[in-house]
Design a protein around this motif. Structure first.
Motif, PDB file in Angstrom:
ATOM      1  N   ARG A 163       0.797  -6.353  -2.334  1.00 21.61           N
ATOM      2  CA  ARG A 163       1.436  -6.104  -1.037  1.00 21.61           C
ATOM      3  C   ARG A 163       2.632  -5.159  -1.187  1.00 21.61           C
ATOM      4  O   ARG A 163       2.847  -4.272  -0.366  1.00 21.61           O
ATOM      5  CB  ARG A 163       1.907  -7.411  -0.403  1.00 21.61           C
ATOM      6  CG  ARG A 163       0.808  -8.235   0.190  1.00 21.61           C
ATOM      7  CD  ARG A 163       1.374  -9.496   0.778  1.00 21.61           C
ATOM      8  NE  ARG A 163       0.336 -10.368   1.307  1.00 21.61           N
ATOM      9  CZ  ARG A 163       0.543 -11.603   1.712  1.00 21.61           C
ATOM     10  NH1 ARG A 163       1.765 -12.123   1.664  1.00 21.61           N
ATOM     11  NH2 ARG A 163      -0.454 -12.326   2.173  1.00 21.61           N
ATOM     12  N   LYS A 164       3.401  -5.377  -2.246  1.00 15.77           N
ATOM     13  CA  LYS A 164       4.575  -4.534  -2.477  1.00 15.77           C
ATOM     14  C   LYS A 164       4.164  -3.083  -2.728  1.00 15.77           C
ATOM     15  O   LYS A 164       4.776  -2.152  -2.213  1.00 15.77           O
ATOM     16  CB  LYS A 164       5.376  -5.075  -3.661  1.00 15.77           C
ATOM     17  CG  LYS A 164       6.716  -4.444  -3.839  1.00 15.77           C
ATOM     18  CD  LYS A 164       7.532  -5.189  -4.853  1.00 15.77           C
ATOM     19  CE  LYS A 164       8.990  -4.863  -4.640  1.00 15.77           C
ATOM     20  NZ  LYS A 164       9.862  -5.730  -5.406  1.00 15.77           N
TER      21      LYS A 164
ATOM     22  N   GLN B  53       3.094  -1.564   0.564  1.00 11.17           N
ATOM     23  CA  GLN B  53       4.255  -1.291   1.411  1.00 11.17           C
ATOM     24  C   GLN B  53       4.986  -0.038   0.950  1.00 11.17           C
ATOM     25  O   GLN B  53       5.345   0.806   1.771  1.00 11.17           O
ATOM     26  CB  GLN B  53       5.199  -2.489   1.394  1.00 11.17           C
ATOM     27  CG  GLN B  53       6.411  -2.317   2.279  1.00 11.17           C
ATOM     28  CD  GLN B  53       7.339  -3.522   2.222  1.00 11.17           C
ATOM     29  OE1 GLN B  53       7.331  -4.285   1.260  1.00 11.17           O
ATOM     30  NE2 GLN B  53       8.133  -3.673   3.252  1.00 11.17           N
TER      31      GLN B  53
ATOM     32  N   GLU C 207       0.039   0.006   6.210  1.00  8.70           N
ATOM     33  CA  GLU C 207       0.380  -1.075   7.129  1.00  8.70           C
ATOM     34  C   GLU C 207      -0.704  -2.145   7.060  1.00  8.70           C
ATOM     35  O   GLU C 207      -1.480  -2.318   7.994  1.00  8.70           O
ATOM     36  CB  GLU C 207       0.543  -0.525   8.541  1.00  8.70           C
ATOM     37  CG  GLU C 207       1.707   0.447   8.660  1.00  8.70           C
ATOM     38  CD  GLU C 207       1.884   0.981  10.061  1.00  8.70           C
ATOM     39  OE1 GLU C 207       1.272   0.444  11.001  1.00  8.70           O
ATOM     40  OE2 GLU C 207       2.638   1.947  10.221  1.00  8.70           O
ATOM     41  N   GLN C 208      -0.732  -2.824   5.950  1.00 10.81           N
ATOM     42  CA  GLN C 208      -1.698  -3.896   5.743  1.00 10.81           C
ATOM     43  C   GLN C 208      -0.951  -5.142   5.302  1.00 10.81           C
ATOM     44  O   GLN C 208       0.136  -5.068   4.735  1.00 10.81           O
ATOM     45  CB  GLN C 208      -2.693  -3.536   4.630  1.00 10.81           C
ATOM     46  CG  GLN C 208      -3.582  -2.373   4.923  1.00 10.81           C
ATOM     47  CD  GLN C 208      -4.603  -2.164   3.805  1.00 10.81           C
ATOM     48  OE1 GLN C 208      -4.880  -3.042   3.009  1.00 10.81           O
ATOM     49  NE2 GLN C 208      -5.170  -0.983   3.759  1.00 10.81           N
ATOM     50  N   HIS C 209      -1.544  -6.271   5.538  1.00 12.15           N
ATOM     51  CA  HIS C 209      -1.018  -7.541   5.028  1.00 12.15           C
ATOM     52  C   HIS C 209      -2.207  -8.299   4.438  1.00 12.15           C
ATOM     53  O   HIS C 209      -2.697  -9.266   5.018  1.00 12.15           O
ATOM     54  CB  HIS C 209      -0.354  -8.337   6.149  1.00 12.15           C
ATOM     55  CG  HIS C 209       0.374  -9.536   5.640  1.00 12.15           C
ATOM     56  ND1 HIS C 209       1.591  -9.460   5.014  1.00 12.15           N
ATOM     57  CD2 HIS C 209       0.032 -10.842   5.641  1.00 12.15           C
ATOM     58  CE1 HIS C 209       1.971 -10.671   4.669  1.00 12.15           C
ATOM     59  NE2 HIS C 209       1.043 -11.521   5.032  1.00 12.15           N
TER      60      HIS C 209
ATOM     61  N   CYS D 228      -4.663 -10.566   1.949  1.00 11.17           N
ATOM     62  CA  CYS D 228      -4.551 -11.872   1.316  1.00 11.17           C
ATOM     63  C   CYS D 228      -5.867 -12.208   0.618  1.00 11.17           C
ATOM     64  O   CYS D 228      -6.897 -11.607   0.899  1.00 11.17           O
ATOM     65  CB  CYS D 228      -4.184 -12.944   2.318  1.00 11.17           C
ATOM     66  SG  CYS D 228      -5.270 -13.017   3.751  1.00 11.17           S
TER      67      CYS D 228
END
Length: 73
Positions: A39-40, A43, A48-50, A52
């Motif tokens: 994720r880091k 970013q 623009e993703q999250h 998991c």
């Protein structure tokens, strides 16, 4: 793999980030650590993703898939 290829639309960005995490961190990493590090990377690269990974809570701290043991003792 270039996650920016394909007419300006990202594809494979998370997969690429996971590969980068595993390459840069040769020791064992938990599922949670891999996701947080990926994720880091996403970013800092402007995605623009999250993303998991799906696993049970008790497996969040388990080792991510198969990772070679460090045999440098």
């Amino acid at each position: 793999m270039n996650p920016n290829a394909g007419g300006g639309k990202a594809y494979g960005a998370f997969s690429n980030a996971v590969q980068m995490v595993l390459k840069d961190n040769p020791g064992l990493l938990s599922n949670k650590e891999v996701v947080m590090m990926a994720r880091k990377i996403l970013q800092t690269r402007g995605f623009e993703q999250h993303p998991c990974l799906y696993c049970s809570d008790e497996n969040a701290n388990a080792a991510f898939l198969w990772q070679p043991q460090n045999t440098d003792s």
